[in-house]
Design an enzyme around this catalytic site. Structure first.
Site, short mmCIF file in Angstrom:
data_model
loop_
_atom_site.label_atom_id
_atom_site.label_comp_id
_atom_site.label_asym_id
_atom_site.label_seq_id
_atom_site.Cartn_x
_atom_site.Cartn_y
_atom_site.Cartn_z
N ASN A 9 39.57 -16.53 43.57
CA ASN A 9 39.16 -17.06 42.27
C ASN A 9 37.65 -16.86 42.15
OD1 ASN A 9 38.52 -18.58 40.04
ND2 ASN A 9 39.15 -20.55 40.92
N LYS A 11 35.73 -17.40 39.67
CA LYS A 11 35.08 -18.42 38.82
C LYS A 11 34.05 -17.77 37.89
CE LYS A 11 36.11 -21.88 42.28
NZ LYS A 11 35.78 -23.14 42.90
N HIS A 96 43.28 -25.62 37.24
CA HIS A 96 42.28 -25.72 38.31
C HIS A 96 41.48 -27.01 38.12
CE1 HIS A 96 38.72 -24.96 40.71
NE2 HIS A 96 39.46 -24.10 41.38
N GLU A 98 38.49 -27.66 38.24
CA GLU A 98 37.30 -27.55 37.37
C GLU A 98 37.71 -27.56 35.89
OE1 GLU A 98 35.82 -24.10 39.41
OE2 GLU A 98 35.47 -25.38 41.14
N GLU A 168 44.94 -27.96 46.01
CA GLU A 168 43.50 -27.88 46.24
C GLU A 168 42.90 -29.28 46.16
OE1 GLU A 168 41.90 -23.73 45.27
OE2 GLU A 168 41.96 -24.81 43.39
N GLY A 174 34.55 -26.02 47.19
CA GLY A 174 33.13 -25.67 47.13
C GLY A 174 32.23 -26.60 47.92
N SER A 214 37.51 -24.49 50.24
CA SER A 214 36.63 -24.04 51.32
C SER A 214 37.34 -23.21 52.39
CB SER A 214 35.90 -25.23 51.95
OG SER A 214 35.08 -25.86 51.00
#
Ligand code: PGA
Length: 255
Positions: A9, A11, A96, A98, A168, A174, A214
């Site tokens: 991904n 991003k 996701h 985010e 996730e 991250g 991660s």
């Protein structure tokens, strides 16, 4: 056992030029690996066409990072599944964390998006995961189950073979923190169980489950070696061809 899916991904990273260079590097260096695992990359919308051309003729798959469920109309700034299909892009990441936390996408909207994607013949990668606060308060399983139920309960079992679910944990995205292999295995077992309850055991088993948060070359083999982990969704470490391909190589070791 099927091949594991190693998904990157990207991003909001890389210009179209940079994305093309990364895609080209992956296309030339992955031939051997592609016999043993599936590779997928999700560039930003603007780079989709360029990346798709760069990997044409290889087995590397291309995904969008998001899309909207309405096929057309007065939805300024949105991209539809039909538009993606027209471009030859059949995969899409939905839900996701985010999108959920930064852009306020809630369960109900995500259920509509997931249904829209499936109705349009897309291959969705649907993300679920708990926050740190939710994990620390012991609510991780409840949260993930609720996210799954909100998205899947109205869908028929025959979508299972086209569906990928990515677990996730938000606290691992991250941050450099990774779920321990045991934590990942535990949540993946729970997701598998939920799918079996919803759709029966055979259909439940046909959904591919990815771990994300991660993931890097150094921890990939251990995570990919866990039961019910059918691949990984990689953010930061997918931006370098060598690191991403090292993760893919780790998946081969586990099968
Ligand atoms: P990360 O991102 O690998 O950079 O933690 C994973 C993701 O958001 O899919």
């Amino acid at each position: 056992m099927g091949k594991q899916l190693i998904a990157g991904n990207w991003k909001l990273n890389l210009t179209v030029t940079e994305a093309a260079a990364l895609a080209q590097a992956l296309a030339t260096e992955s031939e051997e690996l592609l016999h043993r695992c599936d590779l997928l990359v999700a560039p930003g919308f603007l780079a989709l066409e360029t990346v798709r051309s760069a990997v044409l003729g290889t087995a590397i798959q291309v995904a969008a990072q998001n899309a909207y469920h309405e096929p057309k109309g007065a939805f300024t700034g949105e991209v539809s599944f039909a538009q993606l299909r027209d471009l030859g892009v059949y995969w899409v990441i939905l839900g996701h964390s985010e999108r959920r936390s930064v852009f306020g996408e809630h369960d109900e909207l995500l259920a509509r998006k997931l249904k829209g994607a499936l109705d349009c013949g897309m291959l969705p990668i649907f993300c679920v995961g708990e926050s740190l606060e939710q994990r620390e308060s012991g609510a991780a399983s409840t949260v993930v189950k609720a996210q799954l139920q909100a998205a899947l309960s109205d869908l028929p079992s025959d979508v299972a073979a086209r569906l990928v679910i990515a677990y996730e944990p938000v606290w691992a995205i991250g941050t450099g923190l990774t779920a321990s292999p045991a934590q990942a295995a535990e949540m993946h077992a729970l997701i598998r169980e939920e799918l079996a309850t919803l759709w029966g055991e055979a259909s439940g088993k046909s959904v591919r489950l990815l771990y994300g948060g991660s993931v890097k070359a150094a921890n990939a083999a251990e995570l990919l070696g866990q039961p019910n982990v059918d691949g990984v969704l990689v953010g930061g470490a997918s931006l370098q061809a060598s690191e991403f391909l090292a993760i893919a190589a780790a998946s081969c070791e586990t099968r």
